[in-house]
Design a protein around this motif. Sequence first.
Motif, PDB file in Angstrom:
ATOM      1  N   LEU A  26      11.897  55.101  91.961  1.00  0.00           N
ATOM      2  CA  LEU A  26      11.618  55.956  93.116  1.00  0.00           C
ATOM      3  C   LEU A  26      11.244  57.361  92.675  1.00  0.00           C
ATOM      4  O   LEU A  26      10.498  58.063  93.353  1.00  0.00           O
ATOM      5  CB  LEU A  26      12.850  56.006  94.025  1.00  0.00           C
ATOM      6  CG  LEU A  26      13.223  54.679  94.719  1.00  0.00           C
ATOM      7  CD1 LEU A  26      14.479  54.882  95.527  1.00  0.00           C
ATOM      8  CD2 LEU A  26      12.085  54.196  95.596  1.00  0.00           C
TER       9      LEU A  26
ATOM     10  N   LYS B  75       8.313  45.878  93.417  1.00  0.00           N
ATOM     11  CA  LYS B  75       6.899  46.069  93.725  1.00  0.00           C
ATOM     12  C   LYS B  75       6.464  45.229  94.913  1.00  0.00           C
ATOM     13  O   LYS B  75       5.661  45.665  95.736  1.00  0.00           O
ATOM     14  CB  LYS B  75       6.058  45.732  92.496  1.00  0.00           C
ATOM     15  CG  LYS B  75       6.311  46.690  91.331  1.00  0.00           C
ATOM     16  CD  LYS B  75       5.459  46.335  90.133  1.00  0.00           C
ATOM     17  CE  LYS B  75       5.689  47.318  88.994  1.00  0.00           C
ATOM     18  NZ  LYS B  75       4.868  46.990  87.799  1.00  0.00           N
TER      19      LYS B  75
ATOM     20  N   GLU C 208       7.431  57.675  92.293  1.00  0.00           N
ATOM     21  CA  GLU C 208       6.686  57.815  93.538  1.00  0.00           C
ATOM     22  C   GLU C 208       6.806  59.232  94.085  1.00  0.00           C
ATOM     23  O   GLU C 208       5.849  59.795  94.619  1.00  0.00           O
ATOM     24  CB  GLU C 208       7.199  56.806  94.557  1.00  0.00           C
ATOM     25  CG  GLU C 208       6.961  55.361  94.142  1.00  0.00           C
ATOM     26  CD  GLU C 208       7.467  54.386  95.186  1.00  0.00           C
ATOM     27  OE1 GLU C 208       8.031  54.874  96.186  1.00  0.00           O
ATOM     28  OE2 GLU C 208       7.281  53.184  95.004  1.00  0.00           O
TER      29      GLU C 208
ATOM     30  N   MET D 259      16.981  55.143  90.633  1.00  0.00           N
ATOM     31  CA  MET D 259      16.829  54.159  91.699  1.00  0.00           C
ATOM     32  C   MET D 259      15.500  53.443  91.512  1.00  0.00           C
ATOM     33  O   MET D 259      14.480  54.068  91.188  1.00  0.00           O
ATOM     34  CB  MET D 259      16.879  54.837  93.068  1.00  0.00           C
ATOM     35  CG  MET D 259      18.153  55.624  93.327  1.00  0.00           C
ATOM     36  SD  MET D 259      19.616  54.566  93.370  1.00  0.00           S
ATOM     37  CE  MET D 259      19.269  53.638  94.861  1.00  0.00           C
ATOM     38  N   TYR D 260      15.534  52.125  91.701  1.00  0.00           N
ATOM     39  CA  TYR D 260      14.343  51.306  91.537  1.00  0.00           C
ATOM     40  C   TYR D 260      14.081  50.532  92.821  1.00  0.00           C
ATOM     41  O   TYR D 260      15.003  50.199  93.567  1.00  0.00           O
ATOM     42  CB  TYR D 260      14.508  50.312  90.369  1.00  0.00           C
ATOM     43  CG  TYR D 260      14.580  50.969  89.017  1.00  0.00           C
ATOM     44  CD1 TYR D 260      13.431  51.168  88.259  1.00  0.00           C
ATOM     45  CD2 TYR D 260      15.794  51.392  88.492  1.00  0.00           C
ATOM     46  CE1 TYR D 260      13.487  51.769  87.015  1.00  0.00           C
ATOM     47  CE2 TYR D 260      15.863  51.997  87.254  1.00  0.00           C
ATOM     48  CZ  TYR D 260      14.703  52.182  86.522  1.00  0.00           C
ATOM     49  OH  TYR D 260      14.761  52.767  85.288  1.00  0.00           O
ATOM     50  N   VAL D 261      12.799  50.220  93.052  1.00  0.00           N
ATOM     51  CA  VAL D 261      12.372  49.424  94.197  1.00  0.00           C
ATOM     52  C   VAL D 261      11.417  48.356  93.692  1.00  0.00           C
ATOM     53  O   VAL D 261      10.616  48.597  92.779  1.00  0.00           O
ATOM     54  CB  VAL D 261      11.695  50.313  95.268  1.00  0.00           C
ATOM     55  CG1 VAL D 261      10.447  50.979  94.736  1.00  0.00           C
ATOM     56  CG2 VAL D 261      11.377  49.501  96.519  1.00  0.00           C
TER      57      VAL D 261
ATOM     58  N   ALA E  37      10.453  40.554  93.218  1.00  0.00           N
ATOM     59  CA  ALA E  37      11.901  40.488  93.388  1.00  0.00           C
ATOM     60  C   ALA E  37      12.430  39.082  93.162  1.00  0.00           C
ATOM     61  O   ALA E  37      13.474  38.879  92.537  1.00  0.00           O
ATOM     62  CB  ALA E  37      12.277  40.982  94.788  1.00  0.00           C
TER      63      ALA E  37
ATOM     64  N   PHE F  59       9.805  46.145  88.833  1.00  0.00           N
ATOM     65  CA  PHE F  59      10.321  47.236  89.646  1.00  0.00           C
ATOM     66  C   PHE F  59       9.620  48.544  89.281  1.00  0.00           C
ATOM     67  O   PHE F  59       9.035  48.681  88.199  1.00  0.00           O
ATOM     68  CB  PHE F  59      11.837  47.399  89.451  1.00  0.00           C
ATOM     69  CG  PHE F  59      12.649  46.352  90.156  1.00  0.00           C
ATOM     70  CD1 PHE F  59      13.239  46.620  91.375  1.00  0.00           C
ATOM     71  CD2 PHE F  59      12.805  45.097  89.602  1.00  0.00           C
ATOM     72  CE1 PHE F  59      13.975  45.661  92.017  1.00  0.00           C
ATOM     73  CE2 PHE F  59      13.545  44.129  90.236  1.00  0.00           C
ATOM     74  CZ  PHE F  59      14.132  44.412  91.460  1.00  0.00           C
TER      75      PHE F  59
END
Length: 754
Positions: free
Chosen positions: A533, A601, A536, A597-599, A606, A530
């Motif tokens: 955010l 890759k 970025e 908050m994470y997203v 995931a 991950f």
Amino acid sequence: MKVSAPDGVKVYNVSSGRSLPAWLSEKKKRSLRKDEEYRRQVELVQDLEFPAACHRIKATPDGQYLFATGIHAPRLRVYELSQLSMKFERHFDAEIVDFQILSDDYSKAAFLCQDRSIHFHAKFGQYYSTRVPSFGRDLAYAPFSADLLVVGSAPEVYRLNLAEGRFLSPLPAKSPGINACGISSVHGLFGCAGDDGVLECFDLRKRTSIGTLNAAAAAGAADAELTAVRFDDTGLHCAVGTSNGLVALYDLRSSRPLLVKDHMYGDKITDIKFHAAHGSGGNAGRKIVSSDSHIVKIWDQQSGVNFTNIEPAEGSINDVCLWKDSGLAMLACDAPKIQAYFVPSLGPAPKWCSFLEGLTEELEETAAPAVYDDYRFVTKAEVDRLGLNHLIGTSLMRAYMHGYFVDNRLWHKARALAEPFAYDTYRQQRVQQKMEQERKSHIGIVKKLPKVNKKMAAQAMLQQAADEAAPAETSNKKRKVLPSVLEDDRFKAMFEDPSFAVDEAAEEYKFHHPNAGTQRQSKQLLAEHFQGLEDEEEEDEEDGQPDGEEEGQGGGASEDELRDEEAVGDDDDQNGTDQHNQKGKKRKASSQSQPRMYVAKDESAAAAFNQGRSLQGLQEVPLGQRAPASSIPGTVVTARRGGQRELTFVPGRDRGSRGRGVDRGRGDRGRGDRGRGDSSRGRGDRGRGRGNPRSGKGGLVGFENEPIRYSGGHGGGRGGGDRGRGGGGSRGRGRGGGRSSGGRSRGRGRGRGR
């Protein structure tokens, strides 16, 4: 006399202390007067002991004599309590299983032995002996009919009438064997505790039982045996004990138990007694005293709440003797000395030992030494290291929990032999500690973590910093901040002595912290699969203006405009850098106080995070090896770390020459214009420039009659010129720049092509 307070009730061990041999000289006895332990020792009754162990102990109904039987050899000792000494001693041919006192004093008694014999004794000695058909286990006496009742391994109750001097017909029982029996002094009901868990009651005026009850099953132990039975003085209640440590209290009018008490040892109940506290009326204040081989529990008859416990210092418990309306109790144990305990809250001392009241009052006023002052607790590993394995099981090492209690003198001798250089090691440690204390006295700028338990110390520092930074309360009183464990002298050794270091790989630590390894693995997987955010957003802010603005301003700016903007960029460079650093600090502080908050890759990351596995090993495989595997059905192709595309460069030879230029300017972005050339054949050259360390990398690539696009990255200071197509003498001009963390960069490049 040592004191313990289980459940807040003081229990005095009257028989504590070592006994003195009879052959000790008077001079040696006088020298013991200075010994604190000897001065606190109380000898309640002279010679109240046996050579090996004591099996049964009972007091006469008048309370003036004490009967005790033990081994070895099998013997009987009778003590006259008014004289605090032994009255006489008699020997037997076999061990005594149980006995009954037939008169108010010591003049008549009956003894059941292991060889199936029954001996009758009078004041002068043995009067008569007889035998029963099977081995006996318990004995009872009915005074209103003069019947001596014997139960044992046979399903019968043998009756010997002492008034007529003959055996009566036995009473048939439904149980295959009877372990214990009891008779009520109120209505004469006779109860038998069978080894099948059945309680069977007889009326001695009839030859058959008047009722049976599976008392063990009703108490929750269906497969257990009954090992003890007792009727109370009211004649309405009966208590039974099981072989797995349960005590059930029954009302004779009900088949369900009123209370069930668990001793929690799983051992059989050896004895049950009803005891009325001094001055208590009715059932209020009445206690039940139940014992197994480990402990004596005294609990309330109405509620079942535990009142206190008595645990002997040595030996397993065989029998318990209580004085009526008194707090004195004697235990017959598998030890030479008969243990005597006094509980003042249970009742006063008997008349023959009324001096116990004054002794207990004196002990309450003076501080008594702790029970384990002269002993040291050692673990099994330390026993192996000291070489004391051969003492396990002896009286020198008392097993307790996961180790043993050893006398301090023995421990020091064994340690001196096992570690002859222990003093030198201790001296070096003390010198090192003194030197560290002197270093700490100097002024320190940075607070460093200790060498031992760094993780625990870091958590304590963070907690202390959070407490100090927290806003004070609205009240006028100042908020009191508790000192940290690092500053507390009580926990000082925990961060200095390596013996207190927490071993996170130990099984005990994993048992108490089952999520320690899982949390560490989750953090590693989160960092791998991950991206935050906030990271970025920081990159977007560093990039400056959006792409649309760049394209709108690119290529149309003249050279004079670039010079003007270049000068402005030099002035604003320092201010922009300071503002950027301040924004970074604010952003870092806000990220620590707010949830992040994470997203993911990509999709494969995931999926791997949900499965709890890492892709670091698989992502190192080149694309050339993974591409053929994608054509095989069922094969999962894993993306490489850092992107999903891979480029291969083949080195070749250029047809044109390259020119160099000088890049002047600072900033984030660069612009370039179209290259111009004289002919349509041939390739132009590319201008390259170098900037200062504050300017960024960038390059411009352009073709004739086509818009110029820039390509660049962070850092460095490169600016690229433009490319043009033309003939041999064509000339290309271009301006370019790169991106950096400061303002805007301008670059110039010139090149000639052939």
